[in-house]
Motif scaffolding. Structure first.
Motif, PDB file in Angstrom:
ATOM      1  N   GLU A 143      96.339  67.100 -35.437  1.00  0.00           N
ATOM      2  CA  GLU A 143      96.273  65.667 -35.729  1.00  0.00           C
ATOM      3  C   GLU A 143      97.588  64.963 -35.460  1.00  0.00           C
ATOM      4  O   GLU A 143      97.636  63.774 -35.208  1.00  0.00           O
ATOM      5  N   ILE A 144      98.683  65.729 -35.555  1.00  0.00           N
ATOM      6  CA  ILE A 144      99.982  65.085 -35.366  1.00  0.00           C
ATOM      7  C   ILE A 144     100.465  65.191 -33.929  1.00  0.00           C
ATOM      8  O   ILE A 144     101.593  64.829 -33.615  1.00  0.00           O
ATOM      9  N   GLY A 145      99.603  65.721 -33.051  1.00  0.00           N
ATOM     10  CA  GLY A 145      99.966  65.721 -31.638  1.00  0.00           C
ATOM     11  C   GLY A 145     100.510  67.036 -31.122  1.00  0.00           C
ATOM     12  O   GLY A 145     100.851  67.146 -29.947  1.00  0.00           O
ATOM     13  N   GLY A 146     100.604  68.052 -31.991  1.00  0.00           N
ATOM     14  CA  GLY A 146     101.055  69.371 -31.537  1.00  0.00           C
ATOM     15  C   GLY A 146      99.890  70.173 -30.974  1.00  0.00           C
ATOM     16  O   GLY A 146      98.747  69.728 -31.023  1.00  0.00           O
ATOM     17  N   ARG A 147     100.205  71.309 -30.408  1.00  0.00           N
ATOM     18  CA  ARG A 147      99.155  72.162 -29.859  1.00  0.00           C
ATOM     19  C   ARG A 147      99.363  73.582 -30.364  1.00  0.00           C
ATOM     20  O   ARG A 147     100.486  74.021 -30.583  1.00  0.00           O
ATOM     21  N   ARG A 148      98.247  74.279 -30.535  1.00  0.00           N
ATOM     22  CA  ARG A 148      98.363  75.700 -30.846  1.00  0.00           C
ATOM     23  C   ARG A 148      97.145  76.422 -30.329  1.00  0.00           C
ATOM     24  O   ARG A 148      96.076  75.835 -30.154  1.00  0.00           O
ATOM     25  N   VAL A 149      97.337  77.711 -30.090  1.00  0.00           N
ATOM     26  CA  VAL A 149      96.211  78.538 -29.686  1.00  0.00           C
ATOM     27  C   VAL A 149      95.432  78.889 -30.945  1.00  0.00           C
ATOM     28  O   VAL A 149      96.009  79.274 -31.956  1.00  0.00           O
ATOM     29  N   VAL A 150      94.134  78.720 -30.887  1.00  0.00           N
ATOM     30  CA  VAL A 150      93.274  79.134 -31.993  1.00  0.00           C
ATOM     31  C   VAL A 150      92.682  80.478 -31.594  1.00  0.00           C
ATOM     32  O   VAL A 150      91.904  80.558 -30.651  1.00  0.00           O
ATOM     33  N   ASN A 151      93.102  81.515 -32.295  1.00  0.00           N
ATOM     34  CA  ASN A 151      92.693  82.855 -31.901  1.00  0.00           C
ATOM     35  C   ASN A 151      91.380  83.269 -32.519  1.00  0.00           C
ATOM     36  O   ASN A 151      90.911  82.682 -33.482  1.00  0.00           O
ATOM     37  N   MET A 152      90.853  84.326 -31.977  1.00  0.00           N
ATOM     38  CA  MET A 152      89.689  84.972 -32.568  1.00  0.00           C
ATOM     39  C   MET A 152      90.104  85.520 -33.927  1.00  0.00           C
ATOM     40  O   MET A 152      91.213  86.020 -34.087  1.00  0.00           O
ATOM     41  N   LEU A 153      89.208  85.432 -34.902  1.00  0.00           N
ATOM     42  CA  LEU A 153      89.500  85.985 -36.224  1.00  0.00           C
ATOM     43  C   LEU A 153      89.677  87.491 -36.104  1.00  0.00           C
ATOM     44  O   LEU A 153      88.878  88.178 -35.484  1.00  0.00           O
ATOM     45  N   LEU A 154      90.774  87.973 -36.713  1.00  0.00           N
ATOM     46  CA  LEU A 154      91.076  89.399 -36.646  1.00  0.00           C
ATOM     47  C   LEU A 154      90.510  90.032 -37.913  1.00  0.00           C
ATOM     48  O   LEU A 154      91.107  89.922 -38.963  1.00  0.00           O
ATOM     49  N   GLY A 155      89.378  90.658 -37.837  1.00  0.00           N
ATOM     50  CA  GLY A 155      88.771  91.208 -39.049  1.00  0.00           C
ATOM     51  C   GLY A 155      88.400  90.099 -40.006  1.00  0.00           C
ATOM     52  O   GLY A 155      88.085  88.987 -39.605  1.00  0.00           O
ATOM     53  N   GLU A 156      88.488  90.400 -41.283  1.00  0.00           N
ATOM     54  CA  GLU A 156      88.117  89.434 -42.302  1.00  0.00           C
ATOM     55  C   GLU A 156      89.271  88.447 -42.498  1.00  0.00           C
ATOM     56  O   GLU A 156      90.428  88.840 -42.399  1.00  0.00           O
ATOM     57  N   GLN A 157      88.951  87.183 -42.781  1.00  0.00           N
ATOM     58  CA  GLN A 157      90.032  86.241 -43.068  1.00  0.00           C
ATOM     59  C   GLN A 157      90.574  86.530 -44.468  1.00  0.00           C
ATOM     60  O   GLN A 157      89.842  86.495 -45.451  1.00  0.00           O
ATOM     61  N   LEU A 158      91.861  86.822 -44.551  1.00  0.00           N
ATOM     62  CA  LEU A 158      92.443  87.184 -45.837  1.00  0.00           C
ATOM     63  C   LEU A 158      93.288  86.029 -46.368  1.00  0.00           C
ATOM     64  O   LEU A 158      94.071  85.440 -45.634  1.00  0.00           O
ATOM     65  N   PRO A 159      93.113  85.713 -47.641  1.00  0.00           N
ATOM     66  CA  PRO A 159      93.887  84.607 -48.205  1.00  0.00           C
ATOM     67  C   PRO A 159      95.392  84.867 -48.138  1.00  0.00           C
ATOM     68  O   PRO A 159      95.834  86.000 -48.322  1.00  0.00           O
ATOM     69  N   ARG A 160      96.154  83.817 -47.876  1.00  0.00           N
ATOM     70  CA  ARG A 160      97.604  83.959 -47.780  1.00  0.00           C
ATOM     71  C   ARG A 160      98.246  83.908 -49.158  1.00  0.00           C
ATOM     72  O   ARG A 160      97.720  83.309 -50.086  1.00  0.00           O
ATOM     73  N   ILE A 161      99.404  84.536 -49.278  1.00  0.00           N
ATOM     74  CA  ILE A 161     100.114  84.560 -50.552  1.00  0.00           C
ATOM     75  C   ILE A 161     100.647  83.185 -50.914  1.00  0.00           C
ATOM     76  O   ILE A 161     100.509  82.704 -52.018  1.00  0.00           O
ATOM     77  N   CYS A 162     101.346  82.562 -49.955  1.00  0.00           N
ATOM     78  CA  CYS A 162     101.993  81.303 -50.321  1.00  0.00           C
ATOM     79  C   CYS A 162     101.750  80.233 -49.269  1.00  0.00           C
ATOM     80  O   CYS A 162     101.174  80.495 -48.246  1.00  0.00           O
TER      81      CYS A 162
END
Lengths: 368, 353
Positions: free
Chosen positions: B334-353
């Protein structure tokens, strides 16, 4: 989502980017310390928006990345024990130990649970009196109060089946260790906003004075990060070095005294090994002797052989910004997010994983 | 659960049975099996094919192409805000057929039940299966019930297969996706996965988020009859979420896909839950969202059509297929940057922080 959306505002982003461009007259190397900031930088694609003069170094502030391998091995060992429920934050599960990750242990029959709060683990212990519940207490100062509180709760309830495997690390000694390395060329820091929410900002002043570097306590949204970078750049351009607080809407100078009290009740400062970096004196928390019955290390008298990191992994140099992830010979070849050699390739906050995902388009940036 | 479902439950009272939980005996094929099936499955799902109670169903099909699919449902917990495993099993299989450009017609339904499942839970699942079939206009024509020992299953697993007639104007094929095609999403994303997370043991949190589970058996035939072969490809964005589907397409074709974050709607509560849980909505499962790859010139019309559908109010063109960055999905933030959106690697695991 008020209170967040204004810090993701594209116009403000543009304003700060313009100001950074105007302020910047030469190259600067800035480290964002916290993995949460790295994640935000990658997720929002900030690296491509910054002027060429700014090099961001992704620092050692990813708890998943710096938890030493032998501690993962301990967690895996405990998880595989009968009648043990091993609880962990989600993204620790995929981090490779010397043989298995917790995810692999789970598939071998270990009872591994993903929790969001250590108090949930205390509840599990209460509900499963015939099981031993162990919480893998990983993290920086941010997660320490909740982990300490779980010990206090378990103590108050006289639970005999709850313990934590503590692997807490502290930010200021890490910055000290990074700057102590002669090879390091970092000129300014974005300090971790949430860590400072707990601990306050005062312990960073000695680092500013000692190394004569600007440190700006910074938040996590794109506007926060760009504002933090701008504050660092302005200081650098003027030849100043000060401690500043970009994240004042959340961080008070004194931190959260109640949270600090809880930490100090349960934990004491100890030397700690950081994966990829090595031993850093007085850089971690361990459970105080008075709560030793809740210390999984003592309770289960675990003695794991210390295993060497894969010598091909240059995580230490990457985390200090001495080398870029893609300068590692194994980068993207022997080491990928699917088969990581070292932890910075595992977590989405890890410096190598961040580069891996980004660099796949970096060659074609003008076309994307 | 919504009101009409409660009304449905009230209008289909559970038959009086002399057992309250399902035991191994109910899968034996003997008297207990018959008691369970006669009073439950056969009565409730009755139709001219199932009523024969034969080993298989003999159904009439017209000449032409048929689509055939199968899927298994192991969701935990089996009841979740906005649905249960039963309607998921029907909608999922119906939708897989729709994604082939077909209108689903006949379904097979197999249960693997862990002994100890309360009969009232089984009944609740059955009436939602019945409701989902009625809404989608499909018939369960054959099925099977097995019971496994406690600990060898997880309450109930369901397998469904389905067949449907491929619509005459449909030409859905991955190879028809070309650079310049627009990528359309049928609604806002990530509701199902977050609804499930909100009731998963150890993670419970209060929210008003309900699963988006629904069938596509009306909207897809409508789109195909209106736009025909200009709809090049369809996929439902289930496991692994939107990004996984897009990556599969990009990698299979070795073409790039560019998507625009601001075009993708995420409900405010869902977005808040994702922030708190450390999850990326692009990777969270949906059960009522599909992605369409269509000819550039019809994209806006397709969106209008989907928006007129009750489950498509947030339909939008979210991106396009490109010759650039082959094999990769690139997101413009939304802010005009770009990133590669990868295939999910296994299960999506919640992040710590």
């Amino acid at each position: 989502m008020k209170y967040l959306s204004e810090y993701r505002n594209p116009e403000l982003v543009k304003k700060y980017l313009d100001e950074i461009r105007q302020a910047c007259t030469r190259p600067w190397m800035i480290m964002e310390v916290c993995g949460g900031q790295t994640h935000s930088i990658v997720k929002n694609g900030l690296l491509q928006l910054l002027p060429e003069e700014i090099t961001m170094v992704h620092g050692p502030g990813c708890p998943v990345c710096v938890t030493p391998m032998h501690l993962i091995d301990k967690a895996v060992y405990l998880a595989l024990k009968e009648k043990v429920i091993l609880c962990s934050f989600g993204d620790m599960l995929r981090v490779p130990g010397s043989t298995d990750s917790l995810l692999e242990a789970k598939s071998k029959g270990a009872d591994v649970r993903i929790l969001y709060s250590p108090l949930e683990a205390v509840k599990l212990a209460r509900e499963n009196p015939d099981k031993q519940v162990v919480f893998f207490a990983v993290g920086f100062e941010t997660t320490a109060p909740a982990n300490a509180l779980s010990v206090i709760h378990a103590h108050r309830e006289s639970l005999k089946n709850y313990a934590i495997l503590a692997s807490h690390v502290l930010v200021p000694p890490a910055i000290d260790a990074v700057m102590n390395d002669e090879m390091v060329k970092i000129q300014g820091f974005l300090a971790a906003g949430h860590v400072c929410t707990i601990m306050g900002i005062r312990e960073y002043q000695p680092l500013v004075d000692k190394y004569k570097v600007p440190i700006v306590v910074t938040g996590f949204e794109p506007v926060d990060i760009l504002h933090g970078i701008l504050m660092v750049v302005k200081q650098l351009e003027k030849g100043e070095f000060k401690l500043e607080n970009q994240y004042a809407r959340v961080v008070r100078p004194e931190g959260n005294p109640d949270a600090i009290k809880v930490i100090e009740e349960v934990f004491e400062i100890t030397d700690r090994e950081w994966r990829g970096v090595g031993n850093i004196p007085l850089s971690g928390y361990q459970v105080k002797a008075k709560y030793s019955e809740f210390d999984a290390n003592i309770k289960f008298s675990i003695k794991m052989p210390k295993v060497e990191e894969n010598p091909e992994c240059i995580a230490g140099q990457v985390l200090k910004g001495i080398k870029k992830p893609h300068e590692c010979p194994q980068f993207g070849k022997g080491c990928t997010p699917e088969r990581p050699l070292g932890a910075p390739m595992v977590s989405s906050e890890g410096a190598c994983a961040a580069y891996y995902h980004f660099s796949k388009i970096s060659g074609q940036l003008t076309e994307v | 659960m919504s009101d009409h479902r409660s009304i449905l439950s009230a209008s289909c009272p559970m038959p009086k049975l002399d057992f309250e939980i399902i035991t191994m005996g109910h899968g034996s094929g003997g008297l207990l099996t018959h008691k369970l099936l006669d009073a439950g499955v056969f009565d409730l799902l009755s139709n001219e094919f199932l009523d024969k109670q034969h080993d298989g169903a003999i159904v009439d099909v017209s000449a032409g192409k048929m689509a055939f699919t199968t899927d298994s449902y192991v969701v935990s917990p089996i009841f979740f805000p906005g649905g249960n495993i039963g309607e998921l099993a029907i909608n999922g299989t119906v939708n897989d057929l729709c994604m082939c450009g077909a209108k689903a017609e006949f379904i097979s339904l197999s249960f693997i039940i862990e002994e100890g499942l309360p009969v009232k839970d089984f009944w609740e699942i059955l009436i939602h299966i019945k409701q989902a079939c009625d809404l989608a206009g499909v018939k369960v024509v054959t099925g099977d019930t097995k019971v496994v020992e406690r600990g060898k299953g997880d309450k109930i697993f369901i397998n469904t297969s389905g067949i449907g007639k491929v619509l005459p104007d449909a030409s859905i094929d991955l190879d028809r996706v070309k650079p310049g095609d627009k990528v359309i999403i049928s609604n806002d994303i990530a509701k199902h996965g977050i609804a499930i997370m909100s009731v998963r043991e150890g993670l419970e949190f209060e929210s008003d988020i309900v699963s988006d589970t629904c069938h596509f058996n009306a909207i897809v035939p409508e789109l195909i009859s209106r736009f025909g072969e200009d709809i090049h490809f369809l996929r439902d964005a289930t496991r692994g979420g939107l990004s996984t589907i897009l990556n599969e397409v990009a990698q299979s074709l070795n073409k790039g896909i560019t998507i625009h974050q601001k075009a993708i709607t995420v409900d405010e509560s869902v977005s808040g839950a994702c922030e708190l849980l450390g999850l990326d909505p692009l990777y969270v499962a949906n059960e009522g969202v599909f992605v369409a790859f269509v000819k550039n010139s019809i994209a806006d019309h397709v969106v209008d059509k989907i928006r007129a559908w009750k489950n498509g109010s947030h339909a939008a063109v979210i991106g396009e297929v490109t010759e650039r960055h082959p094999g990769q999905v690139v997101l413009h933030s939304e802010i005009g940057g770009r990133r590669v959106v990868n295939m999910l690697l296994g299960e999506q695991l919640p992040r710590i922080c």
